[in-house]
Design a protein around this motif. Structure first.
Motif, PDB file in Angstrom:
ATOM      1  N   GLU A 150       0.806  -1.226   0.000  1.00 27.76           N
ATOM      2  CA  GLU A 150       0.000   0.000   0.000  1.00 27.76           C
ATOM      3  C   GLU A 150       0.839   1.276   0.000  1.00 27.76           C
ATOM      4  O   GLU A 150       0.340   2.343   0.358  1.00 27.76           O
ATOM      5  N   LEU A 151       2.105   1.191  -0.422  1.00 25.36           N
ATOM      6  CA  LEU A 151       2.959   2.372  -0.396  1.00 25.36           C
ATOM      7  C   LEU A 151       3.933   2.375  -1.571  1.00 25.36           C
ATOM      8  O   LEU A 151       4.588   1.372  -1.839  1.00 25.36           O
ATOM      9  N   TRP A 152       4.001   3.516  -2.265  1.00 26.54           N
ATOM     10  CA  TRP A 152       4.915   3.714  -3.384  1.00 26.54           C
ATOM     11  C   TRP A 152       5.771   4.949  -3.137  1.00 26.54           C
ATOM     12  O   TRP A 152       5.284   5.958  -2.612  1.00 26.54           O
ATOM     13  N   ARG A 153       7.048   4.872  -3.530  1.00 28.64           N
ATOM     14  CA  ARG A 153       7.934   6.036  -3.506  1.00 28.64           C
ATOM     15  C   ARG A 153       7.956   6.607  -4.919  1.00 28.64           C
ATOM     16  O   ARG A 153       8.144   5.869  -5.884  1.00 28.64           O
ATOM     17  N   VAL A 154       7.794   7.926  -5.031  1.00 30.15           N
ATOM     18  CA  VAL A 154       7.782   8.601  -6.331  1.00 30.15           C
ATOM     19  C   VAL A 154       9.061   9.416  -6.442  1.00 30.15           C
ATOM     20  O   VAL A 154       9.336  10.258  -5.585  1.00 30.15           O
ATOM     21  N   THR A 155       9.859   9.135  -7.490  1.00 29.48           N
ATOM     22  CA  THR A 155      11.140   9.819  -7.672  1.00 29.48           C
ATOM     23  C   THR A 155      11.261  10.360  -9.095  1.00 29.48           C
ATOM     24  O   THR A 155      10.586   9.916 -10.014  1.00 29.48           O
ATOM     25  N   ARG A 156      12.188  11.321  -9.254  1.00 26.51           N
ATOM     26  CA  ARG A 156      12.590  11.765 -10.587  1.00 26.51           C
ATOM     27  C   ARG A 156      13.550  10.712 -11.140  1.00 26.51           C
ATOM     28  O   ARG A 156      14.074   9.896 -10.382  1.00 26.51           O
ATOM     29  N   PRO A 157      13.830  10.742 -12.447  1.00 26.04           N
ATOM     30  CA  PRO A 157      14.766   9.762 -13.017  1.00 26.04           C
ATOM     31  C   PRO A 157      16.153   9.782 -12.358  1.00 26.04           C
ATOM     32  O   PRO A 157      16.822   8.757 -12.292  1.00 26.04           O
ATOM     33  N   ASP A 158      16.577  10.947 -11.829  1.00 24.92           N
ATOM     34  CA  ASP A 158      17.891  11.033 -11.175  1.00 24.92           C
ATOM     35  C   ASP A 158      17.880  10.508  -9.745  1.00 24.92           C
ATOM     36  O   ASP A 158      18.893  10.508  -9.065  1.00 24.92           O
ATOM     37  N   GLY A 159      16.716  10.057  -9.257  1.00 22.55           N
ATOM     38  CA  GLY A 159      16.623   9.477  -7.924  1.00 22.55           C
ATOM     39  C   GLY A 159      16.097  10.417  -6.854  1.00 22.55           C
ATOM     40  O   GLY A 159      15.830   9.979  -5.731  1.00 22.55           O
ATOM     41  N   GLU A 160      15.936  11.702  -7.165  1.00 27.35           N
ATOM     42  CA  GLU A 160      15.401  12.646  -6.169  1.00 27.35           C
ATOM     43  C   GLU A 160      13.985  12.219  -5.780  1.00 27.35           C
ATOM     44  O   GLU A 160      13.127  12.004  -6.631  1.00 27.35           O
ATOM     45  N   VAL A 161      13.742  12.097  -4.475  1.00 28.24           N
ATOM     46  CA  VAL A 161      12.434  11.668  -3.982  1.00 28.24           C
ATOM     47  C   VAL A 161      11.469  12.855  -4.010  1.00 28.24           C
ATOM     48  O   VAL A 161      11.735  13.896  -3.409  1.00 28.24           O
ATOM     49  N   LEU A 162      10.352  12.670  -4.722  1.00 23.37           N
ATOM     50  CA  LEU A 162       9.314  13.701  -4.779  1.00 23.37           C
ATOM     51  C   LEU A 162       8.281  13.518  -3.675  1.00 23.37           C
ATOM     52  O   LEU A 162       7.686  14.474  -3.210  1.00 23.37           O
ATOM     53  N   GLY A 163       8.049  12.276  -3.290  1.00 23.23           N
ATOM     54  CA  GLY A 163       7.071  11.998  -2.241  1.00 23.23           C
ATOM     55  C   GLY A 163       6.639  10.551  -2.274  1.00 23.23           C
ATOM     56  O   GLY A 163       7.315   9.694  -2.868  1.00 23.23           O
ATOM     57  N   TYR A 164       5.498  10.295  -1.654  1.00 21.73           N
ATOM     58  CA  TYR A 164       4.984   8.941  -1.512  1.00 21.73           C
ATOM     59  C   TYR A 164       3.497   8.922  -1.821  1.00 21.73           C
ATOM     60  O   TYR A 164       2.797   9.911  -1.589  1.00 21.73           O
ATOM     61  N   VAL A 165       3.022   7.784  -2.334  1.00 24.63           N
ATOM     62  CA  VAL A 165       1.593   7.571  -2.535  1.00 24.63           C
ATOM     63  C   VAL A 165       1.203   6.380  -1.672  1.00 24.63           C
ATOM     64  O   VAL A 165       1.809   5.309  -1.764  1.00 24.63           O
ATOM     65  N   GLU A 166       0.198   6.601  -0.833  1.00 21.94           N
ATOM     66  CA  GLU A 166      -0.280   5.583   0.089  1.00 21.94           C
ATOM     67  C   GLU A 166      -1.702   5.185  -0.308  1.00 21.94           C
ATOM     68  O   GLU A 166      -2.554   6.042  -0.494  1.00 21.94           O
ATOM     69  N   GLN A 167      -1.948   3.904  -0.446  1.00 24.17           N
ATOM     70  CA  GLN A 167      -3.283   3.379  -0.748  1.00 24.17           C
ATOM     71  C   GLN A 167      -3.989   3.091   0.565  1.00 24.17           C
ATOM     72  O   GLN A 167      -3.390   2.524   1.483  1.00 24.17           O
ATOM     73  N   PHE A 168      -5.262   3.482   0.684  1.00 26.67           N
ATOM     74  CA  PHE A 168      -6.004   3.210   1.913  1.00 26.67           C
ATOM     75  C   PHE A 168      -7.485   2.994   1.603  1.00 26.67           C
ATOM     76  O   PHE A 168      -7.979   3.404   0.550  1.00 26.67           O
ATOM     77  N   SER A 169      -8.165   2.353   2.523  1.00 25.98           N
ATOM     78  CA  SER A 169      -9.595   2.071   2.356  1.00 25.98           C
ATOM     79  C   SER A 169     -10.420   3.230   2.884  1.00 25.98           C
ATOM     80  O   SER A 169     -10.108   3.819   3.913  1.00 25.98           O
ATOM     81  N   ASP A 170     -11.483   3.522   2.153  1.00 26.75           N
ATOM     82  CA  ASP A 170     -12.450   4.547   2.504  1.00 26.75           C
ATOM     83  C   ASP A 170     -13.809   3.837   2.436  1.00 26.75           C
ATOM     84  O   ASP A 170     -13.946   2.886   1.676  1.00 26.75           O
ATOM     85  N   PRO A 171     -14.797   4.262   3.207  1.00 26.46           N
ATOM     86  CA  PRO A 171     -16.104   3.591   3.118  1.00 26.46           C
ATOM     87  C   PRO A 171     -16.667   3.554   1.692  1.00 26.46           C
ATOM     88  O   PRO A 171     -17.447   2.670   1.349  1.00 26.46           O
ATOM     89  N   ARG A 172     -16.235   4.489   0.841  1.00 22.23           N
ATOM     90  CA  ARG A 172     -16.735   4.552  -0.534  1.00 22.23           C
ATOM     91  C   ARG A 172     -15.841   3.830  -1.530  1.00 22.23           C
ATOM     92  O   ARG A 172     -16.161   3.758  -2.708  1.00 22.23           O
ATOM     93  N   GLY A 173     -14.702   3.311  -1.088  1.00 22.47           N
ATOM     94  CA  GLY A 173     -13.798   2.595  -1.993  1.00 22.47           C
ATOM     95  C   GLY A 173     -12.347   2.829  -1.652  1.00 22.47           C
ATOM     96  O   GLY A 173     -12.011   3.316  -0.581  1.00 22.47           O
ATOM     97  N   ILE A 174     -11.462   2.501  -2.582  1.00 20.29           N
ATOM     98  CA  ILE A 174     -10.019   2.646  -2.391  1.00 20.29           C
ATOM     99  C   ILE A 174      -9.614   4.072  -2.762  1.00 20.29           C
ATOM    100  O   ILE A 174     -10.018   4.588  -3.799  1.00 20.29           O
ATOM    101  N   ARG A 175      -8.787   4.677  -1.908  1.00 15.90           N
ATOM    102  CA  ARG A 175      -8.295   6.039  -2.136  1.00 15.90           C
ATOM    103  C   ARG A 175      -6.766   6.007  -2.152  1.00 15.90           C
ATOM    104  O   ARG A 175      -6.137   5.052  -1.697  1.00 15.90           O
ATOM    105  N   PHE A 176      -6.183   7.095  -2.649  1.00 15.42           N
ATOM    106  CA  PHE A 176      -4.736   7.239  -2.730  1.00 15.42           C
ATOM    107  C   PHE A 176      -4.350   8.598  -2.154  1.00 15.42           C
ATOM    108  O   PHE A 176      -4.889   9.621  -2.562  1.00 15.42           O
ATOM    109  N   ARG A 177      -3.430   8.589  -1.202  1.00 13.18           N
ATOM    110  CA  ARG A 177      -2.979   9.808  -0.530  1.00 13.18           C
ATOM    111  C   ARG A 177      -1.567  10.143  -1.002  1.00 13.18           C
ATOM    112  O   ARG A 177      -0.650   9.328  -0.874  1.00 13.18           O
ATOM    113  N   ALA A 178      -1.393  11.347  -1.547  1.00 18.77           N
ATOM    114  CA  ALA A 178      -0.069  11.828  -1.948  1.00 18.77           C
ATOM    115  C   ALA A 178       0.505  12.621  -0.789  1.00 18.77           C
ATOM    116  O   ALA A 178      -0.188  13.455  -0.193  1.00 18.77           O
TER     117      ALA A 178
END
Length: 80
Positions: A25-53
């Motif tokens: 449920e977790l992804w690291r988002v980077t530029r091609p040079d390896g610089e970390v831009l942030g993370y995307v986290e998958q989580f459950s919501d009563p209405r379905g699956i959501r993604f938090r940046a």
């Protein structure tokens, strides 16, 4: 909406960024040079699956939520 399945450590390139799945449920988002831009986290919501940046704020040692989205790609776009 269906959950994204974890199939080991995988990467996914999208519009100049790389998404590396760290666990089911977790992804690291980077530029091609390896610089970390942030993370995307998958989580459950009563209405379905959501993604938090979120970004790591190193000086304050916490995460700053950029937004919550219904689609993985929208969460990634928010970090670009």
């Amino acid at each position: 909406m269906a959950r994204l399945d974890y199939a080991g450590t995988s990467t996914r390139d999208r519009f100049g960024v790389r998404c590396m799945q760290l666990h089911s449920e977790l992804w690291r988002v980077t530029r091609p040079d390896g610089e970390v831009l942030g993370y995307v986290e998958q989580f459950s919501d009563p209405r379905g699956i959501r993604f938090r940046a979120k970004r790591l704020v190193a000086r304050a040692q916490h995460f700053l939520v950029v937004g919550e989205f219904w689609a993985f790609d929208e969460a990634v776009d928010a970090l670009r």
